[in-house]
Scaffold this active site. Structure first.
Site: not given
Ligand code: GLY
Ligand code: MN
Ligand code: MN
Length: 447
Positions: A42, A245, A262, A273, A352, A356, A363, A386, A390, A408, A410
């Site tokens: 529950d 991720h 991140d 982000d 990538h 975004h 996102h 970002e 890698y 990375r 960002e």
């Molecule tokens: N934190 C996920 C991204 O940077 O898209």
């Molecule tokens: Mn991001």
């Molecule tokens: Mn991110």
């Protein structure tokens, strides 16, 4: 910073007006709260309101729905919500209740959610255009069931809608452009998250567990007024950073490795982000520094192009150019730069996109192309930038010094009338800034 940061309440009513002003006379809109989700027994997963519903109401309770209708140029609104119930409220928390809802949420009327079917049938009857979230099966089913009931009463005079539209498609464009108040909140979410990242850099040491850094981040954000994170924090030590991720966060940080963090907080449903990557022991090795500085150069190049009128894709083009040239300079790629870019030879190392939209969702919603063309940036849009490199540990035909390095970086960028604003630059980002902050923190600890 203490106390709850909130959007001015009047903004929700303005958004409802703005939405209805774009729809035809007689249009009806249904927007529903997020369903609850059972974790086990529950016990439910932590509830977070549906972003579209919150965007139009500022109301965080489950078991709610909003109906809007445009009649004679006037917007009529009814909120359906849970009724007051002392026993339920003792167990599960306070409810606004039907009586208080119209004043609190500036809607024309409120009714118990148990009456949704009846109210929906009543409002749907004779409405020519009906808009709801086509992507939500539960909402589609509610509308279809209501239409079916009306169809069964055609001979009694009921009328079934002719057009079903997607309200999300209209709301996505509205959400893409941030108002002054939204910008203020997002700037604040960025600043809180930036300070939390800085605290993490000061506490990172060999032996600390990835999840401990994640917990530290969450704590630092909540101490500054954020109630929730915008997404699951990624703390990736060493080669874990090559998993984009990564979410296990269950390894100890190793001396000599980098750590990629991140993480971003949410402030009244607006996300930050941010990613930073730095050495666990406070000092970059030469190969780590080379890759890091290349990613930083790509970040700076992509941010530099942000201004009104430039297409969304220009940032990726700028980042790809810097990364490809840099990989050639480091001997990781060989050949002619233009041909390597055309062949997407950078893809094994940078797979990538450069960013975004950012807003209520990490996102965030909004089209990137209009009529099959990358759209131009416009003031009020917020995007992440970002870039990353890698180099997976099993990469073949590469100097072993690069293996397992993942970086990375960002930031969160607002497009303004005169260029752009970086909400998150306050987190140390150059090699010198990072090393000096981390080494100072280590000295203070030992001194
Ligand atoms: N934190 C996920 C991204 O940077 O898209
Ligand atoms: Mn991001
Ligand atoms: Mn991110």
């Amino acid at each position: 910073m203490n106390g709850l940061q909130q959007l001015p309440r009047a903004e929700y009513a303005q958004r409802r007006q703005q939405l209805m002003a774009q729809l035809p006379e007689g249009a009806l809109v249904l927007v529903c709260a997020a369903p609850t989700s059972v974790r086990n027994g529950d016990v439910d997963h932590a509830y977070r309101q549906d972003s579209y519903f919150y965007y139009l109401t500022g109301f965080a309770e489950p078991g709610s729905a909003l109906l809007l209708r445009l009649a004679g140029g006037v917007v009529d609104s009814v909120l359906l919500c849970r009724e007051k119930d002392p026993l339920q409220e003792t167990w599960h928390g306070r409810r606004l209740g039907v009586e208080a809802a119209p004043d609190a949420l500036q809607v024309s009327a409120a009714k118990p959610i148990s009456e949704l079917e009846t109210v929906l049938d009543d409002w749907l009857d004779g409405a020519k255009y009906v808009y709801f979230a086509q992507a939500r099966e539960d909402v589609s089913q509610a509308v279809q069931a209501s239409a079916a009931r009306l169809r069964g009463r055609i001979r009694q005079g009921s009328q079934v809608p002719e057009f079903y539209g997607d309200v999300d498609a209209v709301l996505n464009e509205m959400r893409l452009f941030k108002s002054a108040a939204e910008v203020t909140l997002m700037r604040q979410a960025g600043a809180i998250s930036a300070r939390a990242h800085q605290r993490l850099m000061q506490t990172t040491r060999p032996g600390v567990m990835e999840y401990q850094l994640a917990a530290h981040f969450a704590h630092a954000c909540s101490m500054e007024g954020s109630q929730r994170l915008a997404y699951g924090t990624i703390v990736a030590g060493g080669e874990n950073a090559c998993i984009l991720h990564y979410e296990n966060n269950n390894q100890a940080l190793q001396d000599g490795d980098l750590v990629l963090v991140d993480a971003g907080c949410e402030l009244d449903y607006y996300a930050a982000d941010i990613t930073r990557t730095y050495p666990v022991n406070g000092c970059f090795s030469e190969p780590q520094k080379a890759i890091y500085q290349l990613v930083l150069q790509a970040l700076d190049a992509a941010i530099a192009v942000v201004q009104e009128g430039v297409t969304v894709n220009a940032m990726q083009v700028a980042a790809v150019d810097v990364i490809t040239r840099g990989l050639v300079d480091l001997g990781i790629l060989q050949g002619d730069v233009d041909k390597l870019i055309a062949d997407e030879a950078y893809k094994p190392f940078y797979l990538h996109n450069v960013g975004h939209w950012l807003g209520m969702d990490v996102h965030d919603v909004g089209n990137y192309k209009l009529y099959a063309q990358w759209r131009p940036l416009q003031a009020g849009m917020v995007t992440t930038i970002e870039p990353g490199i890698y180099i997976a540990p099993d990469t073949v035909d590469i100097d072993p010094q690069w293996l397992g390095i993942g970086v990375r970086i960002e930031d969160n960028i607002l497009v303004t009338a005169t260029g752009h604003e970086n909400f998150t630059r306050q987190v140390p980002v150059t090699v010198a800034e990072i090393e000096s902050l981390m080494q100072q923190a280590a000295q203070q600890e030992h001194g």
